[in-house]
Design an enzyme around this catalytic site. Structure first.
Site, PDB file in Angstrom:
ATOM      1  N   HIS A 640       0.820  -1.218   0.000  1.00  0.00           N
ATOM      2  CA  HIS A 640       0.000   0.000   0.000  1.00  0.00           C
ATOM      3  C   HIS A 640       0.856   1.271   0.000  1.00  0.00           C
ATOM      4  O   HIS A 640       0.352   2.351  -0.280  1.00  0.00           O
ATOM      5  CB  HIS A 640      -1.026  -0.018   1.158  1.00  0.00           C
ATOM      6  CG  HIS A 640      -0.511   0.427   2.484  1.00  0.00           C
ATOM      7  ND1 HIS A 640      -0.225  -0.450   3.507  1.00  0.00           N
ATOM      8  CD2 HIS A 640      -0.253   1.647   2.977  1.00  0.00           C
ATOM      9  CE1 HIS A 640       0.189   0.228   4.555  1.00  0.00           C
ATOM     10  NE2 HIS A 640       0.185   1.509   4.267  1.00  0.00           N
ATOM     11  N   ASP A 693      -0.476  -7.413   1.446  1.00  0.00           N
ATOM     12  CA  ASP A 693       0.109  -6.067   1.489  1.00  0.00           C
ATOM     13  C   ASP A 693       1.637  -6.155   1.630  1.00  0.00           C
ATOM     14  O   ASP A 693       2.204  -5.940   2.698  1.00  0.00           O
ATOM     15  CB  ASP A 693      -0.511  -5.305   2.673  1.00  0.00           C
ATOM     16  CG  ASP A 693      -0.134  -3.836   2.658  1.00  0.00           C
ATOM     17  OD1 ASP A 693       0.425  -3.371   1.648  1.00  0.00           O
ATOM     18  OD2 ASP A 693      -0.401  -3.157   3.672  1.00  0.00           O
ATOM     19  N   GLY A 785       2.761   6.156   8.904  1.00  0.00           N
ATOM     20  CA  GLY A 785       4.193   6.431   8.693  1.00  0.00           C
ATOM     21  C   GLY A 785       5.059   5.255   9.084  1.00  0.00           C
ATOM     22  O   GLY A 785       6.223   5.183   8.716  1.00  0.00           O
ATOM     23  N   SER A 787       4.050   2.250   8.319  1.00  0.00           N
ATOM     24  CA  SER A 787       3.718   1.241   7.305  1.00  0.00           C
ATOM     25  C   SER A 787       4.944   0.828   6.509  1.00  0.00           C
ATOM     26  O   SER A 787       5.805   1.661   6.206  1.00  0.00           O
ATOM     27  CB  SER A 787       2.701   1.804   6.332  1.00  0.00           C
ATOM     28  OG  SER A 787       1.459   1.782   6.942  1.00  0.00           O
ATOM     29  N   GLY A 788       5.002  -0.453   6.160  1.00  0.00           N
ATOM     30  CA  GLY A 788       6.118  -0.977   5.374  1.00  0.00           C
ATOM     31  C   GLY A 788       7.288  -1.398   6.238  1.00  0.00           C
ATOM     32  O   GLY A 788       8.142  -2.154   5.815  1.00  0.00           O
TER      33      GLY A 788
HETATM   34  C1  4AZ Z   1      -0.843   3.747   8.519  1.00  0.00           C
HETATM   35  O1  4AZ Z   1      -1.703   4.559   8.162  1.00  0.00           O
HETATM   36  C2  4AZ Z   1      -1.138   2.862   9.688  1.00  0.00           C
HETATM   37  N1  4AZ Z   1      -2.452   0.981  14.065  1.00  0.00           N
HETATM   38  C3  4AZ Z   1      -0.242   1.866  10.027  1.00  0.00           C
HETATM   39  C4  4AZ Z   1      -0.516   1.053  11.102  1.00  0.00           C
HETATM   40  C5  4AZ Z   1      -1.663   1.217  11.822  1.00  0.00           C
HETATM   41  C6  4AZ Z   1      -2.542   2.221  11.516  1.00  0.00           C
HETATM   42  C7  4AZ Z   1      -2.294   3.045  10.427  1.00  0.00           C
HETATM   43  C8  4AZ Z   1      -1.922   0.315  12.983  1.00  0.00           C
HETATM   44  O2  4AZ Z   1       0.241   3.675   7.942  1.00  0.00           O
END
Ligand code: 4AZ
Length: 836
Positions: A640, A693, A785, A787-788
């Site tokens: 994503h 993902d 932020g 993520s990944g």
């Molecule tokens: C995001 O938006 C995100 N609470 C990543 C992890 C989580 C929520 C949002 C888990 O990148």
């Protein structure tokens, strides 16, 4: 020929008869010699008696020596000490041991020490001599070493005599029996035997800090080589009169255990335990710096190593500042309804021999609530005899106290006194105060035993909100809760999740599946033997999830040689389980260089603690997503993160720059930057459900691994990360839902959550390609932020990439775990696309 091959042999199993027949006798050249002698004869008796007499004489001699002469056997005993000469004024020449002034005063001190020791009945007979090592300002302080030759068994008596003499001179100003000097503050103690070893090379430095320039001290060989073995290095540090010294280590990396290699910092110019501020070893991250402040204008640093070990060492800056500069100012009057205060130099080490008093006064009719978010005041022992914080009339705190320790005072006035003694400093404390109504300490709230106030709806909800668990005691649970035998309630969805949430196992009793049975994701129980047999025995088929079919049916690991290993997580555990070592190859991963140092509810990571963590930036802008290094060319991130939107072509390799070895977002120039050659998102990524993902990124050129850049290990397809296990998440994402990203890499520990429980909590959105982890009471989670980035699992002493931060329902909410891409499910895909 082997001589053993000659002559006869015994063959097991052969009969005695055969044995007999196999015997051949050696030819005897002189039959007389071979005949057994009848007795020793006269000469033999005489020789025997002489030997016996010699042995007896030796034993008697030894006994006489032991009981008579051994008491003359002497041990060398060295005492180090300091004393104040009250009737002298310090002159600069006293800093130079070669000056006439130094020698003259040193001789007088040595004479008077001799005269002082003569006041004791025990000491003069053992006294060898003293040596003055240094002088410092205030009036004049002399630092010396006194040597005694002490008969074996008398050591304790001499220790007592030296310390009682010091006590006599410690407080009252006394003129020694002969001589012109007036001594007080005489302090001395036996030298730690670990500091003197003849095998070590010893080096001494003397440095004077100037306000205009910075002095540094560093371990021998730093930064190019590991520090030298078997060495003793000592730095005598001085500042100008009226100043104190600050020693700040910017690198500190020694052997983990302080037995052999250590640094000691003294608030003195000699190695006296009574002025030992701290002994340090192991690794301290530059993001958690070690800083010490002296009580006067002197400090001594010693560095001791033994023959083993191979560590980089340390470097520290030495600065000085005026004692009146206000930098260490503490105490005073505090008023108003709330406020805060802290120990000097907090959060780094407070100076020794310091006293601060805060007098708090709040409006007349109110009482005071004191809270200590952080509290580390030296070692805690009953009655807090060393450093302590006294809440006058109420209690005295010392040692390490739990975060947010609370003390209430039923008055509108209170004094808080912080005292540090002459040795063993610590990081200190921060404190806040606020008022409360005497009649109602917790208006409309529940009062915990630890005086905290919490919302009444939090009572008996299964979460420890007070911190001391008071509001979870004596609970009657409603139908949505498990009634634990110990009268605690826990949410029903925690039943049978493999974690003992009640504390007495009530929630894990009668869970249906017996030993030898496998629990399907839909809670059905099937025989363990049916797992991975190629047939879906669970109604949801989960008994066939994650199986390497065709190769290893019920195994967890398929070796290169076709062998199947049933042991869990056999990779990189140091044992060749396969026989062809294929479970132990590719193991240069998952370890930080330092042996020993965003996320909501986490804390700053140490520099180099997650060397596989990558920060992905859209070129020339800011951090967008995290990623993990899996080889010198490949990163793993979330699919994503690499989906185009109307404004930015996130799917194109040219959009991105990757920062490796980054710690602080503002220090990009210190990190290694790479552009991308290609991005491979998983073809089945579903942007609605976030299923699959995961994405791979190839760097435009390989990176060289270093202390801050290293790959994380990839789990095998069948690795399991069991419910309840702790995993670590890291990233520069938001520190609260909707908040800003973190400037410094954050880390937090969360627990793996049972898939069925998680699916219920997340309203059926969890697939087998997802893993849930979190702290269900809320407060700790990945966020935007992050993520990944990696969810790292420690096993066999290495970190494995268990998951990739994917999504969640907000951040750190109660009962809303974080959702991570289940990396073992994609192991074959990663291999196929990258060869890693
Ligand atoms: C995001 O938006 C995100 N609470 C990543 C992890 C989580 C929520 C949002 C888990 O990148």
């Amino acid at each position: 020929m082997d001589p053993m091959d000659e002559g006869m042999r015994y063959t097991p199993g052969s009969s005695d008869k055969d044995w007999d027949t196999a015997v051949t006798f050696l030819p005897a050249s002189d039959n007389k010699k071979l005949e057994k002698k009848r007795g020793p004869g006269k000469v033999g008796i005489i020789v025997g008696l002489v030997i016996l007499a010699a042995v007896l004489a030796l034993i008697i001699g030894l006994l006489v020596w032991h009981f008579h002469f051994r008491k003359d056997l002497k041990l060398q005993k060295i005492y180090t000490g300091s004393l104040r000469i009250t009737n002298q004024v310090f002159v600069d020449a006293y800093e130079n041991p070669d000056s006439a002034e130094f020698k003259n005063l040193a001789n007088q001190v040595m004479d008077q020490l001799k005269s002082m020791y003569s006041e004791s009945p025990e000491l003069p007979k053992y006294y060898i001599g003293s040596r003055v090592q240094a002088f410092s300002e205030g009036s004049v302080i002399a630092y010396y070493e006194s040597e005694f030759a002490v008969p074996v068994g008398q050591e304790a008596a001499v220790d007592r005599a030296v310390s009682s003499l010091s006590e006599t001179y410690s407080t009252k100003v006394r003129r020694a029996q002969q001589g012109p000097l007036v001594f007080d503050h005489v302090v001395s103690s036996a030298l730690d035997t670990r500091l003197f070893s003849k095998a070590r090379t010893s080096t001494r430095f003397a440095q004077h800090a100037r306000s205009s320039a910075e002095e540094t001290i560093k371990s021998p060989g730093f930064p190019d080589q590991p520090y030298t073995p078997n060495s003793f290095v000592q730095w005598q540090l001085r500042g100008d009169p009226g100043h104190v010294l600050k020693l700040s280590f910017d690198t500190f990396y020694l052997e983990k255990n302080c037995t052999n290699d250590f640094v000691r910092v003294y608030d003195s110019l000699v190695t006296m335990d009574k002025h030992l501020m701290a002994e340090k070893c192991g690794f301290y991250s530059p993001s958690n710096p070690l800083t010490f402040i002296s009580s006067r204008n002197v400090m001594l640093v010693t560095f001791v190593t033994n023959e083993e070990g191979n560590f980089p060492g340390f470097r520290a800056r030495v600065t000085q500042f005026s004692r009146d500069s206000g930098e260490l100012a503490c105490g005073g009057k505090l008023s108003g309804s709330s406020g805060s205060f802290k120990s000097p130099n907090f959060p780094s080490y407070y100076p020794p021999s310091t006293t601060c008093q805060w007098d708090i006064e709040v409006p007349n009719s109110k009482f005071i609530k004191l809270k200590f978010p952080k509290f580390m005041v030296s070692t805690g022992s009953p009655n807090c005899p060393g450093d302590n914080v006294q809440i006058v009339g109420k209690s005295t705190l010392c040692g390490q106290q739990p975060a947010n320790t609370m003390v209430t005072v039923n008055s509108n006035q209170v004094s808080v006194v912080f005292k540090s003694d002459s040795s063993q400093v610590d990081r200190g404390f921060s404190a806040t105060y606020e008022v409360f109504e005497p009649s109602d300490p917790c208006p409309d709230q529940f009062q915990c035993n630890n005086k905290r106030c919490i919302d009444p709806s939090l009572r008996c909800d299964g979460w420890n909100d007070c911190g001391d668990g008071t509001e979870e005691k004596n609970c009657k649970c409603d139908a949505s809760m498990i009634q634990c035998r110990n009268e605690v309630c826990k949410p029903m969805f925690w039943r049978c999740d493999g974690v003992n949430d009640c504390g007495d196992d009530t929630d894990e009793l009668n869970c249906g599946c017996k030993i030898g049975e496998f629990k399907c994701k839909n809670d059905q129980c099937v025989s363990e033997k049916l797992k991975c047999d190629g047939n879906p025995d669970c109604k949801d088929g989960s008994d066939e999830d994650g199986c390497t079919r065709d190769i290893c049916k019920a195994s967890t690991f398929a070796c290169n040689n076709g062998k199947c290993i049933t042991k869990q997580n056999p990779m990189c555990d140091g044992q060749d389980d396969c026989g062809d070592n294929s479970d132990e190859s590719s193991c240069d991963c998952g370890k930080k260089a330092y042996t020993n140092s965003r996320i909501v509810g986490g804390q700053e990571a140490d520099m180099g603690e997650f060397p596989w963590q990558v920060s992905l930036h859209v070129k020339n802008t800011a951090h967008v997503c995290g990623a993990s290094i899996i080889s010198d060319l490949w990163l793993v991130t979330a699919a994503h993160c690499v989906q185009d939107d109307v404004k930015i072509k996130y799917a194109q390799a040219g959009t991105w720059e990757a920062y490796l070895g980054l710690h602080r977002q503002t220090e990009k120039q210190k990190a290694t930057k790479r552009f991308l050659k290609q991005i491979i998102p998983h073809k089945n990524y579903n942007s609605h459900t976030y299923d699959n993902d995961i994405a791979l990124m190839e760097l435009d050129s390989p990176v060289t691994f270093s202390a801050t850049i290293r790959p994380i290990c990839l789990p095998t397809a069948t690795d399991v990360f069991p419910t309840g296990e702790t995993v670590t998440i890291s990233g520069w994402g938001a520190t609260r839902e909707g908040g800003a990203g973190a400037p410094v890499l954050q880390k937090a520990n969360v627990r793996i959550i049972n898939g069925t429980v998680c699916d219920e909590l997340m309203n059926g959105q969890i697939t087998s390609r997802m893993t849930c982890a979190g702290v269900l009471s809320g407060g700790v989670d990945a966020c935007q932020g992050d993520s990944g980035g990696p969810m790292s699992f420690l096993t066999n002493d290495r970190m494995f990439l268990a998951g990739v931060v994917s999504w969640g329902d907000g951040c750190a909410r109660r009962n809303k775990p974080g959702i991570y891409t289940n990396v073992p499910k994609f192991r074959a895909w990663i291999k196929e696309k990258t060869g890693v």
